[in-house]
Design a protein around this motif. Structure first.
Motif, short mmCIF file in Angstrom:
data_model
loop_
_atom_site.label_atom_id
_atom_site.label_comp_id
_atom_site.label_asym_id
_atom_site.label_seq_id
_atom_site.Cartn_x
_atom_site.Cartn_y
_atom_site.Cartn_z
N LEU A 18 0.85 -1.20 0.00
CA LEU A 18 0.00 0.00 0.00
C LEU A 18 0.88 1.24 0.00
O LEU A 18 1.66 1.47 0.92
N GLY A 19 0.77 2.02 -1.05
CA GLY A 19 1.55 3.25 -1.16
C GLY A 19 0.67 4.36 -1.70
O GLY A 19 -0.49 4.14 -2.06
N ILE A 20 1.22 5.55 -1.77
CA ILE A 20 0.43 6.71 -2.16
C ILE A 20 -0.10 6.57 -3.59
O ILE A 20 -1.23 6.98 -3.90
N GLN A 21 0.67 5.96 -4.47
CA GLN A 21 0.24 5.78 -5.86
C GLN A 21 -0.96 4.83 -5.94
O GLN A 21 -1.96 5.13 -6.59
N ASN A 22 -0.86 3.69 -5.25
CA ASN A 22 -1.97 2.73 -5.23
C ASN A 22 -3.22 3.32 -4.59
O ASN A 22 -4.34 3.10 -5.06
N VAL A 23 -3.04 4.04 -3.49
CA VAL A 23 -4.17 4.66 -2.80
C VAL A 23 -4.90 5.64 -3.71
O VAL A 23 -6.12 5.66 -3.77
N PHE A 24 -4.14 6.44 -4.44
CA PHE A 24 -4.74 7.44 -5.32
C PHE A 24 -5.53 6.78 -6.44
O PHE A 24 -6.66 7.19 -6.74
N ILE A 25 -4.96 5.75 -7.08
CA ILE A 25 -5.66 5.07 -8.17
C ILE A 25 -6.92 4.40 -7.66
O ILE A 25 -7.99 4.47 -8.30
N PHE A 26 -6.84 3.73 -6.53
CA PHE A 26 -8.01 3.07 -5.93
C PHE A 26 -9.11 4.08 -5.66
O PHE A 26 -10.29 3.84 -5.97
N MET A 31 -14.40 6.80 -6.48
CA MET A 31 -15.11 8.06 -6.32
C MET A 31 -15.81 8.55 -7.59
O MET A 31 -16.58 9.50 -7.54
N HIS A 32 -15.56 7.90 -8.70
CA HIS A 32 -16.23 8.31 -9.94
C HIS A 32 -17.37 7.35 -10.26
O HIS A 32 -17.28 6.15 -10.02
N SER A 33 -18.45 7.90 -10.81
CA SER A 33 -19.63 7.09 -11.11
C SER A 33 -19.38 6.10 -12.24
O SER A 33 -20.02 5.07 -12.33
N LYS A 34 -18.44 6.42 -13.13
CA LYS A 34 -18.10 5.53 -14.24
C LYS A 34 -16.59 5.30 -14.27
O LYS A 34 -15.81 6.23 -14.06
N ILE A 159 -4.95 -0.85 -13.75
CA ILE A 159 -6.29 -1.04 -14.30
C ILE A 159 -7.14 -1.85 -13.32
O ILE A 159 -8.29 -1.51 -13.03
N GLY A 160 -6.57 -2.94 -12.81
CA GLY A 160 -7.28 -3.78 -11.85
C GLY A 160 -7.62 -3.05 -10.57
O GLY A 160 -8.70 -3.23 -10.00
N LEU A 161 -6.71 -2.20 -10.11
CA LEU A 161 -6.93 -1.44 -8.88
C LEU A 161 -8.10 -0.47 -9.03
O LEU A 161 -8.93 -0.32 -8.12
N ARG A 166 -13.83 0.82 -8.11
CA ARG A 166 -15.18 1.08 -8.62
C ARG A 166 -16.19 0.13 -7.99
O ARG A 166 -17.30 0.53 -7.64
N GLN A 167 -15.81 -1.13 -7.80
CA GLN A 167 -16.71 -2.11 -7.18
C GLN A 167 -16.99 -1.74 -5.73
O GLN A 167 -18.13 -1.83 -5.26
N VAL A 168 -15.96 -1.30 -5.02
CA VAL A 168 -16.14 -0.87 -3.64
C VAL A 168 -17.02 0.37 -3.59
O VAL A 168 -17.87 0.52 -2.71
N GLY A 169 -16.83 1.27 -4.56
CA GLY A 169 -17.62 2.50 -4.60
C GLY A 169 -19.10 2.26 -4.82
O GLY A 169 -19.93 3.11 -4.49
N GLN A 170 -19.47 1.09 -5.34
CA GLN A 170 -20.87 0.79 -5.60
C GLN A 170 -21.56 0.12 -4.40
O GLN A 170 -22.76 -0.10 -4.43
#
Length: 201
Positions: A18-26, A31-34, A159-161, A166-170
């Protein structure tokens, strides 16, 4: 085949923590609807990793690791940037139904993704130091295969992250979950900044 397997395992080992780059992408995925709205962050982070890996395999690692002044310069920039990024994460709006994408537009995603990729000394040292020095064991075609394997894992991981985010966001109550996640991430980022500052001293 050995170079490919080595590159895959090494890339996974470096990118998983877990790093800042991974956190940001996740977070952008969540946080986006799509999902496609998070692509600017994903593509930018992957391109930056591609650049760093290419430079490392090309032999820049030897030059960077031998320059103490450059290390200190990168660490200084990284220290203040991580403090700022931690504050942004702590204050970020986790509301998934309002202001979608307003806080992180495509332009801001690109800026932040590039920053967390290129202004993070630990990420640079991991890429340049570990991947660069490991590539010395290979020559010609094998070195190319090694580099492609590392780069491919980087692209697939980001891409996977974003997809997992997105799945968690739903999920129901995702906003509260993300708010807590952002706060924990901010604390981790501040911890990284303090550790970096300690190393500088």
């Amino acid at each position: 085949m050995e170079a490919f397997v080595h590159g895959v395992i090494l890339a996974f080992g470096l990118i998983l923590p877990l790093g800042i780059q991974n956190v940001f992408i996740f977070n952008q995925g969540a946080m986006h609807s799509k999902l496609h709205k998070a692509l600017p962050a994903v593509i930018t982070a992957a391109i930056c990793d591609t650049l760093l890996i290419s430079l490392a395999v090309a032999g820049v690692s030897v030059l960077v690791l031998s320059m103490d002044g450059l290390r200190f310069f990168l660490s200084s920039i990284g220290f203040f940037f991580l403090l700022y990024m931690g504050w942004v994460m702590w204050k970020s709006d986790s509301n998934l139904t309002e202001n979608d994408g307003k806080k992180f537009t495509a332009k801001r995603q690109i800026t932040f993704a590039a920053s967390v990729s290129l202004l993070n000394p630990h990420a640079i040292m991991d890429t340049i130091g570990v991947i660069g020095t490991s590539s010395i064991a290979y020559e010609g075609y094998e070195k190319l295969v090694f580099a492609v394997a590392c780069i491919g894992i980087s692209w697939l991981w980001f891409i996977g992250l974003a997809i997992v985010g997105r799945q968690v966001g739903q999920l129901s109550k995702a906003s509260n979950l993300l708010k807590r996640f952002n706060q924990v991430s901010a604390v981790i980022i501040w911890g990284m900044a303090l550790y970096m500052g300690y190393q500088m001293i």
